[in-house]
Design a protein around this motif. Structure first.
Motif, PDB file in Angstrom:
ATOM      1  N   GLY A  95      -1.702  -0.550  -3.720  1.00 25.11           N
ATOM      2  CA  GLY A  95      -2.301   0.638  -3.150  1.00 25.11           C
ATOM      3  C   GLY A  95      -1.530   1.051  -1.913  1.00 25.11           C
ATOM      4  O   GLY A  95      -0.332   0.802  -1.807  1.00 25.11           O
ATOM      5  N   VAL A  96      -2.218   1.648  -0.963  1.00 23.77           N
ATOM      6  CA  VAL A  96      -1.593   2.122   0.276  1.00 23.77           C
ATOM      7  C   VAL A  96      -2.159   1.300   1.424  1.00 23.77           C
ATOM      8  O   VAL A  96      -3.379   1.217   1.598  1.00 23.77           O
ATOM      9  CB  VAL A  96      -1.848   3.628   0.477  1.00 23.77           C
ATOM     10  N   CYS A  97      -1.268   0.700   2.205  1.00 23.15           N
ATOM     11  CA  CYS A  97      -1.688  -0.175   3.304  1.00 23.15           C
ATOM     12  C   CYS A  97      -2.281   0.643   4.459  1.00 23.15           C
ATOM     13  O   CYS A  97      -2.081   1.858   4.531  1.00 23.15           O
ATOM     14  CB  CYS A  97      -0.510  -1.019   3.791  1.00 23.15           C
ATOM     15  N   PRO A  98      -2.985  -0.014   5.370  1.00 25.43           N
ATOM     16  CA  PRO A  98      -3.594   0.698   6.506  1.00 25.43           C
ATOM     17  C   PRO A  98      -2.575   1.468   7.352  1.00 25.43           C
ATOM     18  O   PRO A  98      -2.862   2.596   7.786  1.00 25.43           O
ATOM     19  CB  PRO A  98      -4.254  -0.419   7.317  1.00 25.43           C
ATOM     20  N   ALA A  99      -1.392   0.888   7.573  1.00 29.20           N
ATOM     21  CA  ALA A  99      -0.387   1.586   8.397  1.00 29.20           C
ATOM     22  C   ALA A  99       0.081   2.887   7.735  1.00 29.20           C
ATOM     23  O   ALA A  99       0.204   3.909   8.407  1.00 29.20           O
ATOM     24  CB  ALA A  99       0.807   0.663   8.659  1.00 29.20           C
ATOM     25  N   CYS A 100       0.323   2.844   6.430  1.00 30.14           N
ATOM     26  CA  CYS A 100       0.749   4.060   5.722  1.00 30.14           C
ATOM     27  C   CYS A 100      -0.365   5.086   5.640  1.00 30.14           C
ATOM     28  O   CYS A 100      -0.124   6.285   5.742  1.00 30.14           O
ATOM     29  CB  CYS A 100       1.260   3.704   4.327  1.00 30.14           C
ATOM     30  N   ARG A 101      -1.607   4.609   5.458  1.00 26.68           N
ATOM     31  CA  ARG A 101      -2.746   5.538   5.451  1.00 26.68           C
ATOM     32  C   ARG A 101      -2.872   6.226   6.808  1.00 26.68           C
ATOM     33  O   ARG A 101      -3.123   7.419   6.881  1.00 26.68           O
ATOM     34  CB  ARG A 101      -4.027   4.797   5.095  1.00 26.68           C
ATOM     35  N   ALA A 102      -2.697   5.470   7.890  1.00 25.80           N
ATOM     36  CA  ALA A 102      -2.811   6.034   9.238  1.00 25.80           C
ATOM     37  C   ALA A 102      -1.699   7.061   9.483  1.00 25.80           C
ATOM     38  O   ALA A 102      -1.928   8.084  10.130  1.00 25.80           O
ATOM     39  CB  ALA A 102      -2.746   4.931  10.282  1.00 25.80           C
TER      40      ALA A 102
END
Length: 144
Positions: A131-138
């Motif tokens: 999926g998409v990690c927290p850093a990339c989501r942020a």
């Protein structure tokens, strides 16, 4: 990771009949410093300190450390990532930044049915979430 891990890894290599070579120690050190590196990343990281080191040596050393049970290999998109770990755990792969992140086994439940146990006799299970990690989501918040 600390020197206790290095001592444990060296002891494991010796008890399984392996030799503790300069290349093995250097690769173990790199594995402890980098987060789930590929063989290519290890090779490039080591090139300045070991100018005569070949990619084949890195790859073969990783393979032998894996066979000795010291290194774990995680297959991902036609390449492998490597790590030294003392306990089994699961992983999350970010499809944006390609990062591999450790997940504690107590955060994911996996139930193997008695039929699967009987048919296959599994000895280990690993889960790979993507999926998409927290850093990339942020990074993507507020962008169209």
């Amino acid at each position: 990771m600390n020197s206790n891990i290095i001592d444990t890894v060296i002891a494991r290599i010796k008890e399984r009949g392996g030799r503790v070579t300069v290349q093995r120690l250097a690769i173990i050190n790199v594995l402890m410093r980098l987060n789930h590196p590929t063989a290519e990343e290890i090779y490039h990281f080591m090139r300045d300190d070991f100018p005569t080191l070949s990619f084949t040596t890195v790859y073969n050393t990783l393979k032998s450390l894996k066979e000795l049970g010291v290194v774990h290999e995680h297959y991902q998109d036609e390449r492998s990532r490597f790590e030294i770990t003392e306990e089994a755990h699961h992983h999350f792969h970010c499809i944006k930044c390609d990062k591999l992140i450790d997940i504690s086994p107590d955060k994911i439940s996996l139930q193997v049915t008695p039929e699967v146990e009987e048919e296959f006799s599994p000895i280990e299970s690993r889960v790979m979430l993507e999926g998409v990690c927290p850093a990339c989501r942020a990074q993507n918040k507020g962008k169209p």
